[in-house]
Design an enzyme around this catalytic site. Structure first.
Site, mmCIF file in Angstrom:
data_model
loop_
_atom_site.group_PDB
_atom_site.id
_atom_site.type_symbol
_atom_site.label_atom_id
_atom_site.label_comp_id
_atom_site.label_asym_id
_atom_site.label_seq_id
_atom_site.Cartn_x
_atom_site.Cartn_y
_atom_site.Cartn_z
ATOM 1 N N GLU A 17 0.850 -1.200 0.000
ATOM 2 C CA GLU A 17 0.000 0.000 0.000
ATOM 3 C C GLU A 17 0.881 1.244 0.000
ATOM 4 O OE1 GLU A 17 -3.594 0.128 2.344
ATOM 5 O OE2 GLU A 17 -2.972 2.057 3.170
ATOM 6 N N THR A 48 -3.821 4.913 -1.448
ATOM 7 C CA THR A 48 -4.813 5.516 -0.557
ATOM 8 C C THR A 48 -5.356 6.817 -1.140
ATOM 9 O OG1 THR A 48 -3.197 6.838 0.648
ATOM 10 C CG2 THR A 48 -3.577 4.604 1.464
ATOM 11 N N HIS A 76 -8.121 3.193 -3.659
ATOM 12 C CA HIS A 76 -9.000 3.458 -2.516
ATOM 13 C C HIS A 76 -9.963 4.585 -2.897
ATOM 14 C CE1 HIS A 76 -6.059 1.820 0.784
ATOM 15 N NE2 HIS A 76 -5.938 1.156 -0.349
ATOM 16 N N ARG A 106 -15.578 4.354 3.887
ATOM 17 C CA ARG A 106 -16.302 5.539 4.345
ATOM 18 C C ARG A 106 -15.327 6.703 4.481
ATOM 19 N NH1 ARG A 106 -17.975 6.178 10.407
ATOM 20 N NH2 ARG A 106 -15.815 6.920 10.373
ATOM 21 N N ASP A 108 -12.362 8.738 7.226
ATOM 22 C CA ASP A 108 -12.489 9.395 8.534
ATOM 23 C C ASP A 108 -13.009 10.808 8.332
ATOM 24 O OD1 ASP A 108 -11.772 7.436 10.397
ATOM 25 O OD2 ASP A 108 -9.670 7.635 9.822
ATOM 26 N N ALA A 122 -19.616 2.759 4.438
ATOM 27 C CA ALA A 122 -18.925 2.200 3.264
ATOM 28 C C ALA A 122 -19.869 1.295 2.459
ATOM 29 C CB ALA A 122 -17.695 1.413 3.722
ATOM 30 N N TYR A 144 -11.531 -4.657 10.706
ATOM 31 C CA TYR A 144 -10.784 -4.258 11.906
ATOM 32 C C TYR A 144 -10.715 -5.413 12.916
ATOM 33 C CZ TYR A 144 -11.724 0.098 9.574
ATOM 34 O OH TYR A 144 -11.782 1.076 8.611
ATOM 35 N N HIS A 148 -13.646 -1.592 14.941
ATOM 36 C CA HIS A 148 -13.480 -0.187 14.539
ATOM 37 C C HIS A 148 -13.614 0.688 15.785
ATOM 38 C CE1 HIS A 148 -14.513 3.738 12.817
ATOM 39 N NE2 HIS A 148 -13.800 3.342 11.775
ATOM 40 N N LYS A 164 -21.764 -4.983 4.874
ATOM 41 C CA LYS A 164 -20.887 -4.433 3.819
ATOM 42 C C LYS A 164 -20.520 -5.528 2.820
ATOM 43 C CE LYS A 164 -16.735 -2.765 5.164
ATOM 44 N NZ LYS A 164 -15.859 -1.720 5.730
HETATM 45 P P1 FAD Z 1 -17.543 1.529 7.551
HETATM 46 O O1 FAD Z 1 -17.480 0.153 7.014
HETATM 47 O O2 FAD Z 1 -18.710 2.389 7.129
HETATM 48 O O3 FAD Z 1 -17.525 1.413 9.153
HETATM 49 C C1 FAD Z 1 -17.300 2.572 9.958
HETATM 50 C C2 FAD Z 1 -18.048 2.432 11.293
HETATM 51 O O4 FAD Z 1 -19.464 2.460 11.039
HETATM 52 C C3 FAD Z 1 -17.797 1.099 12.006
HETATM 53 O O5 FAD Z 1 -17.834 1.338 13.388
HETATM 54 C C4 FAD Z 1 -18.950 0.234 11.575
HETATM 55 O O6 FAD Z 1 -19.244 -0.812 12.506
HETATM 56 C C5 FAD Z 1 -20.087 1.262 11.485
HETATM 57 N N1 FAD Z 1 -21.103 0.888 10.485
HETATM 58 C C6 FAD Z 1 -20.882 0.424 9.238
HETATM 59 N N2 FAD Z 1 -22.049 0.178 8.611
HETATM 60 C C7 FAD Z 1 -23.034 0.498 9.486
HETATM 61 C C8 FAD Z 1 -24.445 0.470 9.441
HETATM 62 N N3 FAD Z 1 -25.092 0.052 8.341
HETATM 63 N N4 FAD Z 1 -25.143 0.897 10.539
HETATM 64 C C9 FAD Z 1 -24.497 1.323 11.661
HETATM 65 N N5 FAD Z 1 -23.144 1.372 11.752
HETATM 66 C C10 FAD Z 1 -22.438 0.972 10.691
HETATM 67 N N6 FAD Z 1 -9.056 6.233 5.185
HETATM 68 C C11 FAD Z 1 -8.870 7.178 4.242
HETATM 69 O O7 FAD Z 1 -9.297 8.340 4.428
HETATM 70 N N7 FAD Z 1 -8.220 6.900 3.058
HETATM 71 C C12 FAD Z 1 -7.766 5.661 2.781
HETATM 72 O O8 FAD Z 1 -7.204 5.430 1.704
HETATM 73 C C13 FAD Z 1 -7.950 4.630 3.749
HETATM 74 N N8 FAD Z 1 -7.541 3.361 3.524
HETATM 75 C C14 FAD Z 1 -7.801 2.374 4.434
HETATM 76 C C15 FAD Z 1 -7.432 1.046 4.153
HETATM 77 C C16 FAD Z 1 -7.684 0.025 5.066
HETATM 78 C C17 FAD Z 1 -7.300 -1.396 4.732
HETATM 79 C C18 FAD Z 1 -8.293 0.337 6.322
HETATM 80 C C19 FAD Z 1 -8.540 -0.746 7.326
HETATM 81 C C20 FAD Z 1 -8.670 1.634 6.608
HETATM 82 C C21 FAD Z 1 -8.445 2.666 5.676
HETATM 83 N N9 FAD Z 1 -8.840 3.989 5.927
HETATM 84 C C22 FAD Z 1 -8.619 4.965 4.966
HETATM 85 C C23 FAD Z 1 -9.457 4.357 7.207
HETATM 86 C C24 FAD Z 1 -11.005 4.300 7.146
HETATM 87 O O9 FAD Z 1 -11.489 5.255 6.231
HETATM 88 C C25 FAD Z 1 -11.536 4.578 8.541
HETATM 89 O O10 FAD Z 1 -11.191 3.536 9.421
HETATM 90 C C26 FAD Z 1 -13.011 4.929 8.650
HETATM 91 O O11 FAD Z 1 -13.252 5.419 9.964
HETATM 92 C C27 FAD Z 1 -13.964 3.772 8.433
HETATM 93 O O12 FAD Z 1 -14.015 3.391 7.122
HETATM 94 P P2 FAD Z 1 -14.771 2.020 6.717
HETATM 95 O O13 FAD Z 1 -14.773 1.978 5.241
HETATM 96 O O14 FAD Z 1 -14.223 0.880 7.453
HETATM 97 O O15 FAD Z 1 -16.246 2.370 7.263
#
Ligand code: FAD
Length: 292
Positions: A17, A48, A76, A106, A108, A122, A144, A148, A164
């Protein structure tokens, strides 16, 4: 090549990455990094993006550069501050460049920035990409092993992860972790929850003190005693910290591959020296597991 097809061909994938250069820097400043990483023959390189809408454009450009170097890119894509129109533009750009693998995130939240009216999770983005592309994109997702940080507990997070995956995710990449037992427990738990897509383990070599401070604060990952000792002893000894951090990452990878992990995703932080040393140390293990 779709990454989901790579998982069908190999027991364990191996990928890197990288992140885009600062907006003020020319895109060509990562060209040398990509060239060196490509020479290590990873299965793919992911790039990213920032959580703001504008980050996605640079990501697409770098994904193109990765492809020009003969490696499959994984772009990403974040949505928390993006509209459907923003995402459509990026998807069109990726599609025109023949890039078919995206990691739907999604992102941060950026303080003060307006949140998307179109995407809350996401999984909303996964569904949108699936509909927009009519199945031409292979969609990966983040997961995670320690839960998370926003989730009340791991079980709740896994319930959302299932939503998801059901929305159309074909493989998962984990957040960095330092204790393999957390990963093994997570792997068992998601299997019980009916999540069957391959999960690649995200490994972050802790090799520089600046990274250590940031990564530990940002990821919230649990720090095993072995790492605390390493940091305490070598925090101000750059050469020793580099060697110790690489050795720890290599031992984590060897253990994960022994336990049949579907893949290793190395957070190389654009450091080709670290990527080279780790790859050299695990090449024989990767060869053996993929010939089983
Ligand atoms: P989600 O899957 O939406 O989850 C986020 C939170 O919401 C979790 O607590 C989950 O349990 C909750 N949730 C999900 N769906 C629902 C639902 N339907 N109802 C209620 N709650 C729900 N960040 C960047 O900005 N750029 C990047 O390039 C980047 N790359 C990453 C690569 C990897 C491999 C990882 C692990 C993380 C990366 N991140 C990146 C960080 C990521 O964007 C953050 O961790 C963010 O806070 C969550 O993204 P997610 O896609 O996991 O979100």
């Amino acid at each position: 090549m779709l990454i989901s097809d790579l998982f069908k061909k190999k027991k364990s994938l191996y990928s890197f990455e990288i992140f885009p250069p600062k907006p003020s820097a020319d895109i060509s400043s990562v060209a040398g990094t990509i060239e060196k990483l490509a020479a290590l023959a990873p299965d793919y390189i992911s790039v990213t993006c920032s959580a703001g809408g504008t980050g996605n454009a640079r990501t697409a450009e770098i994904a193109k550069l990765i492809r020009q170097n003969g490696v499959e890119p994984l772009a990403h894509l974040t949505c928390i501050h993006a509209s459907k129109a923003d995402i459509s533009r990026t998807l069109a750009e990726l599609s025109e460049s023949g890039i078919a693998n995206v990691l739907a995130l999604r992102g941060d939240r950026i303080e003060g920035a307006a949140e998307s009216a179109d995407f809350a999770h996401a999984s909303d983005l996964v569904r949108f990409i699936g509909q927009w592309g009519g199945g031409k994109f292979d969609i990966a997702g983040a997961c995670y092993p320690e839960g998370h940080p926003e989730s009340p507990d791991l079980l709740d997070d896994i319930r959302n992860l299932k939503k998801k995956v059901d929305a159309g995710v074909t493989h998962l990449n984990t957040q960095l972790f330092f204790d393999n037992e957390d990963f093994f427990r997570f792997r068992d738990m998601i299997a019980l929850a009916g999540i069957e897509v391959p999960v690649q383990a995200g490994i972050m070599p802790l090799v520089k003190k600046a990274h250590i401070d940031r990564i530990i604060a940002l990821s919230g990952a649990k720090i095993p005693a072995k790492i605390s000792r390493m940091i305490a002893r070598f925090y101000d000894r750059p050469e020793a910290l580099m060697d110790a951090g690489i050795a720890y990452a290599v031992s984590q990878i060897a253990d994960l591959l022994s336990a049949g992990v579907a893949g290793i995703h190395l957070y190389v932080m654009n450091n080709t020296y670290v990527a080279e040393r780790i790859t050299e140390s695990v090449r024989g293990i990767l060869k053996a597991v993929n010939k089983d």
